[in-house]
Design a protein around this motif. Structure first.
Motif, PDB file in Angstrom:
ATOM      1  N   VAL A  93      59.074  62.906  -0.024  1.00  0.00           N
ATOM      2  CA  VAL A  93      58.498  61.924  -0.942  1.00  0.00           C
ATOM      3  C   VAL A  93      57.486  63.257  -1.761  1.00  0.00           C
ATOM      4  CG1 VAL A  93      56.877  60.309  -1.233  1.00  0.00           C
ATOM      5  CG2 VAL A  93      58.712  60.010   0.292  1.00  0.00           C
ATOM      6  N   GLU A  94      57.273  63.338  -3.030  1.00  0.00           N
ATOM      7  CA  GLU A  94      56.628  64.148  -3.780  1.00  0.00           C
ATOM      8  C   GLU A  94      55.717  63.570  -4.893  1.00  0.00           C
ATOM      9  OE1 GLU A  94      55.818  67.040  -3.133  1.00  0.00           O
ATOM     10  OE2 GLU A  94      57.331  67.698  -1.539  1.00  0.00           O
ATOM     11  N   GLU A  95      54.649  63.803  -5.374  1.00  0.00           N
ATOM     12  CA  GLU A  95      54.365  63.616  -6.868  1.00  0.00           C
ATOM     13  C   GLU A  95      54.736  64.675  -7.509  1.00  0.00           C
ATOM     14  OE1 GLU A  95      50.292  64.110  -9.213  1.00  0.00           O
ATOM     15  OE2 GLU A  95      50.171  64.664  -7.286  1.00  0.00           O
ATOM     16  N   SER A  96      55.785  64.230  -8.366  1.00  0.00           N
ATOM     17  CA  SER A  96      56.564  65.330  -9.014  1.00  0.00           C
ATOM     18  C   SER A  96      57.328  64.596 -10.318  1.00  0.00           C
ATOM     19  CB  SER A  96      57.512  66.082  -7.927  1.00  0.00           C
ATOM     20  OG  SER A  96      58.326  66.758  -8.697  1.00  0.00           O
ATOM     21  N   ASN A  97      57.722  65.469 -11.279  1.00  0.00           N
ATOM     22  CA  ASN A  97      58.718  64.971 -12.041  1.00  0.00           C
ATOM     23  C   ASN A  97      60.163  64.943 -11.241  1.00  0.00           C
ATOM     24  OD1 ASN A  97      61.179  65.505 -13.898  1.00  0.00           O
ATOM     25  ND2 ASN A  97      59.507  65.728 -15.671  1.00  0.00           N
ATOM     26  N   PRO A  98      60.726  63.634 -11.638  1.00  0.00           N
ATOM     27  CA  PRO A  98      62.110  63.398 -10.557  1.00  0.00           C
ATOM     28  C   PRO A  98      63.013  64.646 -10.946  1.00  0.00           C
ATOM     29  CG  PRO A  98      61.753  61.812 -12.259  1.00  0.00           C
ATOM     30  CD  PRO A  98      60.491  62.564 -12.230  1.00  0.00           C
ATOM     31  N   ILE A  99      63.077  64.913 -12.317  1.00  0.00           N
ATOM     32  CA  ILE A  99      64.254  65.832 -12.663  1.00  0.00           C
ATOM     33  C   ILE A  99      64.015  67.243 -11.874  1.00  0.00           C
ATOM     34  CG2 ILE A  99      65.005  67.294 -14.567  1.00  0.00           C
ATOM     35  CD1 ILE A  99      64.391  65.224 -16.469  1.00  0.00           C
ATOM     36  N   ASP A 100      62.678  67.663 -11.929  1.00  0.00           N
ATOM     37  CA  ASP A 100      62.526  68.817 -11.255  1.00  0.00           C
ATOM     38  C   ASP A 100      62.715  68.864  -9.535  1.00  0.00           C
ATOM     39  OD1 ASP A 100      61.502  70.138 -13.523  1.00  0.00           O
ATOM     40  OD2 ASP A 100      59.305  69.632 -13.192  1.00  0.00           O
ATOM     41  N   LEU A 101      62.345  67.657  -9.247  1.00  0.00           N
ATOM     42  CA  LEU A 101      62.404  67.556  -7.825  1.00  0.00           C
ATOM     43  C   LEU A 101      64.153  67.423  -7.423  1.00  0.00           C
ATOM     44  CD1 LEU A 101      61.229  67.040  -4.953  1.00  0.00           C
ATOM     45  CD2 LEU A 101      61.368  64.391  -5.387  1.00  0.00           C
ATOM     46  N   LEU A 102      64.922  66.646  -7.888  1.00  0.00           N
ATOM     47  CA  LEU A 102      66.444  66.722  -7.740  1.00  0.00           C
ATOM     48  C   LEU A 102      67.009  67.961  -8.072  1.00  0.00           C
ATOM     49  CD1 LEU A 102      66.926  63.131  -9.159  1.00  0.00           C
ATOM     50  CD2 LEU A 102      67.094  63.749  -6.840  1.00  0.00           C
ATOM     51  N   LEU A 103      66.560  68.668  -9.095  1.00  0.00           N
ATOM     52  CA  LEU A 103      67.502  70.041  -9.511  1.00  0.00           C
ATOM     53  C   LEU A 103      66.984  70.905  -8.484  1.00  0.00           C
ATOM     54  CD1 LEU A 103      66.798  70.365 -13.506  1.00  0.00           C
ATOM     55  CD2 LEU A 103      68.894  69.352 -11.942  1.00  0.00           C
ATOM     56  N   GLU A 104      65.717  70.901  -8.004  1.00  0.00           N
ATOM     57  CA  GLU A 104      65.228  71.700  -6.625  1.00  0.00           C
ATOM     58  C   GLU A 104      66.273  71.519  -5.502  1.00  0.00           C
ATOM     59  OE1 GLU A 104      61.542  72.587  -3.887  1.00  0.00           O
ATOM     60  OE2 GLU A 104      61.155  71.978  -5.747  1.00  0.00           O
ATOM     61  N   GLU A 105      66.364  70.046  -5.178  1.00  0.00           N
ATOM     62  CA  GLU A 105      67.332  69.775  -4.109  1.00  0.00           C
ATOM     63  C   GLU A 105      68.471  70.063  -4.108  1.00  0.00           C
ATOM     64  OE1 GLU A 105      66.294  68.327  -1.242  1.00  0.00           O
ATOM     65  OE2 GLU A 105      64.326  68.476  -1.369  1.00  0.00           O
ATOM     66  N   SER A 106      69.211  70.263  -5.500  1.00  0.00           N
ATOM     67  CA  SER A 106      70.481  70.523  -5.825  1.00  0.00           C
ATOM     68  C   SER A 106      71.166  71.922  -5.242  1.00  0.00           C
ATOM     69  CB  SER A 106      70.910  70.269  -7.294  1.00  0.00           C
ATOM     70  OG  SER A 106      70.430  71.341  -7.939  1.00  0.00           O
ATOM     71  N   ARG A 107      70.124  72.815  -4.936  1.00  0.00           N
ATOM     72  CA  ARG A 107      70.338  74.199  -4.903  1.00  0.00           C
ATOM     73  C   ARG A 107      70.912  74.231  -3.401  1.00  0.00           C
ATOM     74  NH1 ARG A 107      64.366  75.968  -6.841  1.00  0.00           N
ATOM     75  NH2 ARG A 107      64.653  75.475  -9.017  1.00  0.00           N
TER      76      ARG A 107
END
Length: 302
Positions: A93-107
């Motif tokens: 759970v992060e205070e974050s832009n959802p796009i940035d968070l999911l793209l980071e997770e996609s790595r």
């Protein structure tokens, strides 16, 4: 039925919406069949329009938003464990832009699973900026589900359908489809679409030209399937060659399917699957969960 040996997680974008709940259910079933863990991911953002530049939102607002996000995560965890209590579940759970968070997770993810008309951080997932960005730039396959496209009793034992066009990314999608079919004990239905628009023949020779073109397209599909049929001998394969546009061909063949797999930057019948009209149509009208596979630099264990 073989288990996937990968240690990568199935990442679920959690948003508390009906479509998100369908995504959680689908991902939990996938994790159970593939013997993988899941990671529940959600983002929250401070509504900046409420605060002038330089103003710091009160800590109570951060706490409230984080509590709401954790409530969604906890509900998703319960839904996953209801499918199989042995599935390992983690969360972020992060205070974050959802796009940035999911793209980071996609790595590092095996796949990302998302609902298509979500709320909050993942809103507008069919035609909105979040879905377009994640589907277009993720470094792993992305599965998109609408609340009306989940697997039901009539389709849970259905085929895994894949679009084939002979391109490199189509081969990546085909390999993914074989993996999914193998893990699920499902039939794989490989669909190749072709058009007669470029045929040059007189009316008298049209039938011969059509027969020749059909034979060539069938040969292409057979050539693409042959090595993977040898690699996955337990997967039953249906080879379908359609003289039709790609979207209707795929939708028709996926009516009774449990999953539709497409490559994102193919050529020929499936060109421009992510950002073109074909992809937008499939995201909106696919009768079953849609997995989009795009080319990445990440090495895959074939």
């Amino acid at each position: 039925m073989s288990a996937n040996s990968s240690t990568r997680s199935i990442v679920i974008a959690v948003d508390g919406s009906p479509a998100g709940a369908v995504a959680v259910q689908w991902a939990a079933n996938a994790a159970a069949k593939r013997k993988q863990d899941v990671k529940l991911v959600t983002a929250y953002t401070i509504p900046q329009f409420l605060y002038a530049d330089g103003m710091v939102p009160p800590q109570e607002l951060f706490d409230e938003l984080e509590t709401e996000a954790m409530d969604k995560v906890d509900a998703a965890r319960e839904a996953v464990l209801a499918v199989d209590p042995d599935i390992p579940v983690s969360h972020r759970v992060e205070e974050s832009n959802p796009i940035d968070l999911l793209l980071e997770e996609s790595r590092e993810a095996e796949m990302i699973v998302m609902g298509s008309r979500g709320l909050g951080g993942f809103s507008g997932l069919v035609l909105g900026s979040v879905s377009s960005a994640v589907v277009s730039h993720a470094e792993c396959p992305v599965v998109i589900l609408r609340k009306d496209s989940g697997v039901c009793d009539e389709t849970k034992y259905g085929s895994v359908v894949v679009g084939v066009d002979g391109s490199d990314v189509s081969r990546d999608a085909l390999h993914r489809a074989f993996e999914e079919a193998d893990a699920r004990g499902a039939t794989l239905r490989a669909v190749h679409s072709w058009s007669d628009a470029e045929l040059s023949a007189t009316l008298a020779g049209l039938a011969t030209a059509l027969d020749r073109a059909r034979d060539e397209e069938q040969a292409l599909l057979h050539e693409e399937l042959e090595p993977l049929c040898e690699q996955y001998p337990n997967v039953k394969v249906e080879a379908v060659v359609e003289r039709d546009r790609p979207v209707p061909a795929l939708i028709d063949n996926a009516e009774d399917a449990q999953l539709l797999v497409v490559g994102s930057r193919g050529r020929g019948g499936f060109k421009g699957m992510v950002l073109g009209s074909s992809s937008r149509a499939l995201l909106q009208y696919s009768p079953c969960p849609l997995m989009v596979v795009r080319p990445t630099g990440r090495t895959r264990e074939h």
